[in-house]
Design a protein around this motif. Structure first.
Motif, mmCIF file in Angstrom:
data_model
loop_
_atom_site.group_PDB
_atom_site.id
_atom_site.type_symbol
_atom_site.label_atom_id
_atom_site.label_comp_id
_atom_site.label_asym_id
_atom_site.label_seq_id
_atom_site.Cartn_x
_atom_site.Cartn_y
_atom_site.Cartn_z
ATOM 1 N N ASN A 111 -6.259 -10.106 -2.258
ATOM 2 C CA ASN A 111 -7.224 -9.040 -1.966
ATOM 3 C C ASN A 111 -8.238 -9.518 -0.918
ATOM 4 N N ASN A 112 -8.101 -9.011 0.288
ATOM 5 C CA ASN A 112 -8.960 -9.480 1.380
ATOM 6 C C ASN A 112 -10.441 -9.267 1.086
ATOM 7 N N LEU A 113 -10.774 -8.147 0.456
ATOM 8 C CA LEU A 113 -12.185 -7.887 0.170
ATOM 9 C C LEU A 113 -12.732 -8.938 -0.795
ATOM 10 N N LYS A 135 -11.510 -11.950 -1.205
ATOM 11 C CA LYS A 135 -11.511 -13.238 -0.498
ATOM 12 C C LYS A 135 -12.744 -13.369 0.399
ATOM 13 N N CYS A 136 -13.153 -12.252 0.990
ATOM 14 C CA CYS A 136 -14.392 -12.270 1.784
ATOM 15 C C CYS A 136 -15.610 -12.477 0.877
ATOM 16 N N ALA A 137 -15.615 -11.792 -0.268
ATOM 17 C CA ALA A 137 -16.758 -11.905 -1.187
ATOM 18 C C ALA A 137 -16.917 -13.354 -1.659
ATOM 19 N N ASN A 194 -18.203 -10.908 -6.909
ATOM 20 C CA ASN A 194 -17.958 -9.468 -6.868
ATOM 21 C C ASN A 194 -16.764 -9.107 -7.762
ATOM 22 N N TRP A 195 -17.001 -9.010 -9.048
ATOM 23 C CA TRP A 195 -15.923 -8.791 -10.022
ATOM 24 C C TRP A 195 -15.301 -7.407 -9.881
ATOM 25 N N GLY A 196 -16.004 -6.459 -9.284
ATOM 26 C CA GLY A 196 -15.424 -5.135 -9.067
ATOM 27 C C GLY A 196 -14.165 -5.217 -8.219
ATOM 28 N N ARG A 197 -14.176 -6.147 -7.261
ATOM 29 C CA ARG A 197 -12.993 -6.314 -6.405
ATOM 30 C C ARG A 197 -11.844 -6.961 -7.174
ATOM 31 N N LEU A 220 -11.290 -6.285 -10.374
ATOM 32 C CA LEU A 220 -10.746 -5.156 -11.132
ATOM 33 C C LEU A 220 -9.933 -4.220 -10.229
ATOM 34 N N SER A 221 -10.412 -3.974 -9.029
ATOM 35 C CA SER A 221 -9.650 -3.153 -8.076
ATOM 36 C C SER A 221 -8.268 -3.736 -7.848
ATOM 37 N N ALA A 222 -8.217 -5.047 -7.716
ATOM 38 C CA ALA A 222 -6.928 -5.717 -7.452
ATOM 39 C C ALA A 222 -6.020 -5.628 -8.677
ATOM 40 N N ILE A 223 -6.582 -5.833 -9.851
ATOM 41 C CA ILE A 223 -5.775 -5.734 -11.073
ATOM 42 C C ILE A 223 -5.197 -4.322 -11.194
ATOM 43 N N GLY A 224 -6.007 -3.347 -10.804
ATOM 44 C CA GLY A 224 -5.612 -1.942 -10.960
ATOM 45 C C GLY A 224 -4.425 -1.525 -10.115
ATOM 46 N N ASN A 240 -4.931 3.679 -7.994
ATOM 47 C CA ASN A 240 -5.420 2.485 -8.689
ATOM 48 C C ASN A 240 -5.577 2.823 -10.165
ATOM 49 N N ARG A 241 -5.101 1.925 -11.032
ATOM 50 C CA ARG A 241 -5.198 2.194 -12.465
ATOM 51 C C ARG A 241 -6.611 1.958 -12.987
ATOM 52 N N VAL A 242 -7.413 1.236 -12.224
ATOM 53 C CA VAL A 242 -8.836 1.128 -12.561
ATOM 54 C C VAL A 242 -9.543 2.222 -11.774
ATOM 55 N N ILE A 260 -19.125 -1.156 -6.682
ATOM 56 C CA ILE A 260 -18.504 -1.061 -8.003
ATOM 57 C C ILE A 260 -19.356 -1.821 -9.020
ATOM 58 N N CYS A 301 -6.393 -3.047 0.721
ATOM 59 C CA CYS A 301 -7.091 -2.965 -0.559
ATOM 60 C C CYS A 301 -7.202 -1.507 -1.005
ATOM 61 N N MET A 302 -6.918 -1.271 -2.275
ATOM 62 C CA MET A 302 -6.918 0.085 -2.799
ATOM 63 C C MET A 302 -8.171 0.325 -3.637
ATOM 64 N N THR A 359 -11.047 2.223 -6.122
ATOM 65 C CA THR A 359 -11.129 2.847 -7.441
ATOM 66 C C THR A 359 -11.600 4.284 -7.365
ATOM 67 N N TYR A 371 -15.126 -8.271 10.202
ATOM 68 C CA TYR A 371 -14.661 -7.784 8.907
ATOM 69 C C TYR A 371 -15.070 -8.779 7.812
ATOM 70 N N ASN A 399 -17.839 -7.980 4.802
ATOM 71 C CA ASN A 399 -17.392 -7.954 3.412
ATOM 72 C C ASN A 399 -17.748 -9.197 2.618
ATOM 73 N N SER A 400 -18.348 -10.162 3.291
ATOM 74 C CA SER A 400 -18.816 -11.314 2.519
ATOM 75 C C SER A 400 -20.301 -11.148 2.217
#
Lengths: 383, 383
Positions: A288-290, A292-294, A301-304, A306-310, B45-47, B112, B215-216, B218, B374, B378-379
């Motif tokens: 997840n690039n977002l 990886k940037c975080a 950034n745990w929201g990212r 969860l986005s990836a898991i989803g 996304n499932r989340v 998020i 990245c997808m 939520t 980018y 995003n960081s």
């Protein structure tokens, strides 16, 4: 150390002139026997470099007398002429070393889509052969570097036998192996089938769980050669564990030296219904690039996460997901958990734990952060 | 323009105080009828964020009287209390506008894992309702921006009817829709089933083929509302084409304004055995970080295109792949083709054509390059 840690192997690393930089660019690893058993694992990319296609054929015979490795050019996407270049490389090595070209593996790394300078490579094989030594492992490891900042070697000792190895890789690290060339050697007396079992088991849990940048190479090659020179037949379990240890050590070194990275991210997925689920979720987080940037920005950034898991098909309930970053459970039951300001991200290693609350299986995937240096290295590479 | 281009709609965009910056952050789109037909497409996304889960339920009824949209917070991963916040938002809008909360869709975008400041959002709904206007479309489009540098609107005219729309999105753009909120409106007289068919067909070929960063989100939400105010029942084909035109226009605007991007990459896969193969290959190319870096560096690195193709399960023979970059066939039959120095990459748009030589199907995927900007955006986003 390196590929000459085990008895029965000689190696060399020299300047053949393939690289314009004048750095070492050709390595030779020779199995002096008495055994010539070997196993190999290759990229699962369907676009395979000529040396991969050649070496896959060689490995079918289960015998490898020598490996010729070059940096400075991948010999991928070079058509029938590129394949002829690999063939000529093996023939030249057979001529110089004696033996059969069909038992000589070839591995190449560097830019895709460019023919190798055979007028430099072929004479280099003779030069390398003249420098073969039972202490040549370090020089061989140095000669296979591309953008690696350090050479990578590892060793594990068994009861009367040794497994050693070298690796190169920096960028293009992803499942199905990385842009990596790895040669492992052992003086244990193990046949080709035993080597194959140990190697596949080890790579599945080590190199295959390294995902620096989501990109899969055309050239990944991992070879394991056995000389039998120790005269010892190891217990299968102990041997497999030694191979796994060396692979794990080298895999961690690859992540630690990935192009432009400033963080090594250890992603542990726990509470998964199956190991496959854990690996799928770990890889999704790793890519997840977002996120990886975080991580690069030291932002938990745990929201990212969860986005990836989803985006996966793994078994989980979004309202039962838990995520810890460096030991702080910043996400509990799919929502805000402990205070994110408690997360200390100053160090290079960052640990993410994703608990799917769906079972008892787990897996660890290693990744890197995404940095401006990565962009820089990879936007200027071939120009 | 925007959501008020079609008759029968009013809109507003105001500062509710959700964003610390003081920029507009709340939009209202009201269908004044006589019809209240609607269709929606949401993230896969499932989340899913609370507003997505709410609006999915609303859309099942096929009627939407109003849409409340906020920037400044995604209301994702906020647990049962976050869902209650969305519910309270719909209730408040029903109270202010009249009508049924079960016919009010809600969409949110932003960080998020953070609860929305309801003490600001709820009063904002009253404020926005007081500013509703048949000319409010632009202000609504402005109020849903996050890191968007420009607001995005589009319109298509039919024979006596109009389709208009607005979008926000910048980053997290990937299949299964982007981090995007899109509201389309029409004064054509189309029932919910007709809207649904036109919308799904359009999004499949437009928003679903935009992949800025793999990245997808939520929160992705695309709504299509019909007022019937034109009194005209359009031909299904013409209507579907108008919806597709507006979606395509907005999708291109999203790619053109993606976070940190310096290039828009049009990836056309031709010669595929099936459309699914073409899409799979296009997405694999679109998501290859090494290629995205190369494009940023104006390097026509076709080897990275082949590497990406090689990771797919599409039908192809590696030795029959052809790749053109900006019209120059730099790779022919899996090997070196025309001189790469002929490729001019100075302009923002870069066209990659990948010919699988395996059939007659094709697809176009739009992507962006990967840049240090980018990484920077995003960081630093949530810190």
């Amino acid at each position: 150390m390196s590929v000459t840690a085990a008895k029965g192997f000689t190696a060399a690393g020299i300047v053949a002139g393939i690289k314009e930089s004048g750095n070492p660019d050709l390595a030779l690893v020779v199995n002096e026997g008495p055994r010539l058993a070997a196993a190999g694992v290759f990229t699962s990319n369907r676009v395979k470099a000529a040396p991969v296609r050649w070496s896959e054929q060689v490995l079918k015979g289960g015998q490898v007398s020598a490996v010729v490795l070059n940096s400075g050019g991948a010999n991928a996407c070079t058509g029938p002429l590129g394949f002829q270049d690999t063939h000529a490389t093996a023939e030249k090595a057979a001529e110089v070393l004696g033996g059969n070209a069909g038992e000589i593996a070839v591995a190449s790394t560097g830019l895709i889509g460019v023919r190798l300078p055979m007028d430099k490579l072929l004479p280099g094989i003779g030069k390398a052969a003249a420098e073969l030594s039972a202490h040549g492992g370090e020089k061989a490891a140095i000669a296979i570097k591309t953008t690696d900042t350090v050479h990578k070697t590892a060793v594990a000792q068994g009861d009367g036998w040794t497994v050693g190895g070298m690796a190169k890789g920096a960028g293009m690290l992803a499942p199905g192996l990385a842009t990596m060339l790895v040669v492992l050697t052992t003086d244990a007396d193990v046949d080709a089938a035993g080597l194959d079992a140990a190697l596949r088991s080890a790579t599945r849990q080590t190199f295959d769980r390294v995902d620096s940048d989501g990109c899969m190479s055309t050239n990944d090659t991992v070879l394991l050669l056995a000389s039998g020179a120790s005269g010892t037949v190891p217990a299968a379990d102990a041997f497999a564990e030694a191979v796994r240890t060396v692979c794990d050590d080298l895999a961690r070194q690859l992540i630690g030296d990935a192009e432009g990275a400033s963080k090594d991210i250890r992603i542990e997925v726990v509470g998964a219904a199956t190991e496959d689920d854990a690996v799928e979720v770990g890889r999704s987080i790793a890519r997840n690039n977002l996120l990886k940037c975080a991580i690069h920005g030291e932002d938990p950034n745990w929201g990212r996460v969860l986005s990836a898991i989803g985006t996966t098909s793994a078994a989980f309930d979004p309202d039962r997901l838990n995520v810890a970053i460096n030991g702080v459970w910043v996400c509990k039951e799919g929502s805000v958990g402990e205070d994110r300001d408690l997360v200390d991200m100053r160090y290079r290693e960052v640990r993410i734990t994703a608990d799917l609350s769906a079972g008892t299986e787990s897996a660890v995937i290693w990744a890197n952060d995404l940095t401006a240096d990565y962009v820089h290295e990879n936007s200027a590479y071939s120009s």
